[in-house]
Design an enzyme around this catalytic site. Structure first.
Site, short mmCIF file in Angstrom:
data_model
loop_
_atom_site.label_atom_id
_atom_site.label_comp_id
_atom_site.label_asym_id
_atom_site.label_seq_id
_atom_site.Cartn_x
_atom_site.Cartn_y
_atom_site.Cartn_z
N CYS A 86 78.01 45.72 59.84
CA CYS A 86 76.83 46.53 59.57
C CYS A 86 76.63 48.09 60.24
O CYS A 86 76.24 48.88 60.09
CB CYS A 86 75.48 45.64 59.81
SG CYS A 86 75.50 44.22 58.81
N HIS A 349 70.14 47.94 52.11
CA HIS A 349 71.25 48.01 53.25
C HIS A 349 72.50 48.33 52.59
O HIS A 349 73.22 47.19 52.34
CB HIS A 349 70.96 46.64 54.14
CG HIS A 349 71.85 46.51 55.19
ND1 HIS A 349 72.67 47.57 55.82
CD2 HIS A 349 72.23 45.24 55.99
CE1 HIS A 349 73.53 46.86 56.58
NE2 HIS A 349 73.20 45.89 56.90
N CYS A 379 71.94 44.72 64.23
CA CYS A 379 72.83 43.84 64.60
C CYS A 379 73.88 44.11 63.62
O CYS A 379 73.95 44.81 62.55
CB CYS A 379 72.03 42.40 64.18
SG CYS A 379 71.47 42.16 62.75
#
Length: 392
Positions: A86, A349, A379
Site C-alpha cells: 500500500c 484505495h 500502513c
C-alpha cells in the site's frame, strides 16, 4: 545539498474496480497518461528529467515506469518499479527525493499505478511429483501466514486486529466512514479536486467512450443507519466489527508528482508547490499491520524534528477506519485535521497509487488553507508503514 521540491502533482479520478469507468483501462495506459501529465504540468522540458519511479502491485512483474516512458516518447528516461504494498508510491516519492538530495539526479517523476480491473490472474504450481501444471490461482503473499494474520484477509489482519488492540468500536468506525463520505462528496461538489485530476478518455464496459474526471466511489447520502445495517465480514468470529462500510474500496487509479532540486526549480523558473522534508518506512509484526501507520508517524516526526502539534493537515489512509482512529489516539491528533477531503473508505484505495494520491490532495488542501506542514502516512502489507512529510 539540493532540497527536493514538488513542481507538479496530478492524479486520475478513482474508479471502482471491475464495475467502474476504468474497467477496460490497463495499467500501461494509466501510467503513460499520468507520466505525461506530471511532466507537462511541471513546466520542465521532458529531456531534463532523469528518471521515472512508479509503484506497482499484483500486476505480474515488469516495469510500468519504463513502459510508460517509452510510450510517452521519453525514451531517454529509464524506469524503476517499486513495491511496498500500500505504501509503494510513498516509497517512490521518498526514493526520488533521496536521489535529488544526493545530487545524483536533478528531476524525477514518482508515483504509482493500480488497475485491479485488468490485473492478470497468476497461477501457482502445486508441488507434486511428476506434475508441472500451474493450476492454482495465486497472489504473492505479503508475509508468512499465521492464524492471526492471514495473508489474503486484511479484514482480519488489519481492520479487526487494529480495532481489537486499540479498543475501537464498530460505532466509532462507522462514524468515521460516514464522515469520510461526507467530506469526499463535499470536495467533489465544491470542485476541490478539479485542479488535481487529469481528465482521461476511457472505454466503458459497453464499449462506449467517455471522459472520466470525477471520483466514482464515494456514496451520497451515506448514513450511520445504513452502515449499521451491513453484515460483518466474519460473522463466525464473536464480536467481529469490520464491514464493507468501514473498509476501503477496491479501486483503479494513477497518481504522480514531479520532484526536482530547488536549485533547478530556481534556474528554470518553476513554481514550487511543496518541499519534501522527510520520508521513511517502518515495520511491525504482520498481525499488527494496522499499526504500521502509527509506528511510521512516530519515526517520521522524529526524523523531521517535528511534533504532532506542528502538523497542519494529515492524510492517514483508511485501509480500514480503525487505522486512522488508532493513529489519532496514539498521538492526540485532532480528527478534524485528518483526511479532510475523504480517504480510503470514501474515495477508495487504488493500492499502489494511494500514497501519491494522498500527497497530491494534501498539497492542494494545504495551499487552500495558506500552507503549513502535511504528513501522508499509511500502513502496508506484511506489517509495514510508509510516510512522507511535506511543507507548503
Amino acid at each position: 545539498m539540493p532540497t527536493p521540491v514538488i513542481v507538479s502533482a496530478v492524479r486520475t479520478a478513482i474508479g471502482r474496480s471491475f464495475k467502474g469507468s476504468l474497467v477496460n483501462t490497463p495499467s500501461e495506459k494509466l501510467a503513460t497518461w499520468i507520466l505525461e501529465a506530471a511532466v507537462t504540468r511541471s513546466g520542465l522540458a521532458p529531456e531534463k528529467f532523469d528518471d521515472v519511479i512508479f509503484a506497482e502491485l499484483n500486476y505480474g512483474g515488469g516495469d510500468l515506469a519504463r513502459h510508460a516512458a517509452v510510450a510517452a516518447g521519453y525514451e531517454h528516461l529509464p524506469g524503476q518499479a517499486v513495491n511496498r504494498h500500500c505504501a509503494g508510491s510513498l516509497t517512490a516519492i521518498g526514493n526520488a527525493s533521496a536521489q535529488i538530495v544526493s545530487g545524483m539526479e536533478r528531476a524525477i517523476v514518482a508515483g504509482g499505478v493500480q488497475s485491479l480491473s485488468t490485473a492478470p490472474l497468476m497461477k501457482w504450481r502445486v508441488p507434486k511429483a511428476g506434475e508441472f501444471n500451474f493450476v492454482e490461482p495465486w497472489m504473492p503473499p505479503s508475509h508468512p501466514e499465521t492464524p492471526d494474520a492471514p495473508t489474503l484477509d486484511m479484514a482480519i489482519t488489519v481492520g479487526w486486529n487494529t480495532a481489537q488492540k486499540a479498543g475501537i468500536t464498530r460505532e466509532e468506525m462507522d462514524a468515521w466512514a460516514v464522515r469520510s463520505h461526507e467530506r469526499a462528496i463535499a470536495a467533489i461538489d465544491e470542485g476541490r479536486f478539479a485542479g488535481e485530476i487529469l481528465p482521461i478518455k476511457v472505454e466503458l464496459a459497453d464499449g462506449s467512450i467517455t471522459e472520466f474526471a470525477v471520483d466514482e466511489f464515494p456514496r451520497r447520502g451515506t448514513t450511520i443507519e445504513a452502515l449499521a445495517g451491513l453484515k460483518v465480514l466474519h460473522p463466525e468470529i464473536e464480536g467481529f466489527s469490520i464491514t464493507a462500510g468501514n473498509s476501503s474500496g477496491i479501486n483503479d487509479a494513477a497518481a504522480a508528482v514531479a520532484i526536482v532540486g530547488d536549485d533547478l526549480a530556481t534556474a528554470e523558473g518553476l513554481e514550487s508547490l511543496a518541499t519534501v522534508k522527510a520520508w521513511g518506512a517502518s515495520a511491525l509484526a504482520p498481525r499488527d499491520t494496522g499499526f504500521g501507520a502509527v509506528a511510521v508517524i512516530g519515526k517520521i516526526l522524529d526524523r523531521a524534528g517535528l511534533k504532532a502539534s506542528d502538523v497542519a493537515l494529515w492524510e492517514i489512509n483508511e485501509a480500514f477506519a480503525s487505522v486512522p482512529i488508532a493513529a489519532c489516539r496514539e498521538y492526540g491528533i485532532d480528527e478534524e485535521l485528518v483526511n479532510i477531503s475523504g480517504s480510503g473508505c470514501s474515495l477508495g484505495h487504488p493500492i499502489s497509487a494511494s500514497g501519491a494520491r494522498q500527497v497530491t490532495t494534501l498539497i492542494n488542501d494545504l495551499r487552500r488553507r495558506g500552507g503549513g506542514i502535511g504528513v501522508s502516512a499509511m500502513c502496508a502489507g506484511g506489517g509495514q508503514g510508509g510516510a512522507v512529510v511535506i511543507e507548503v
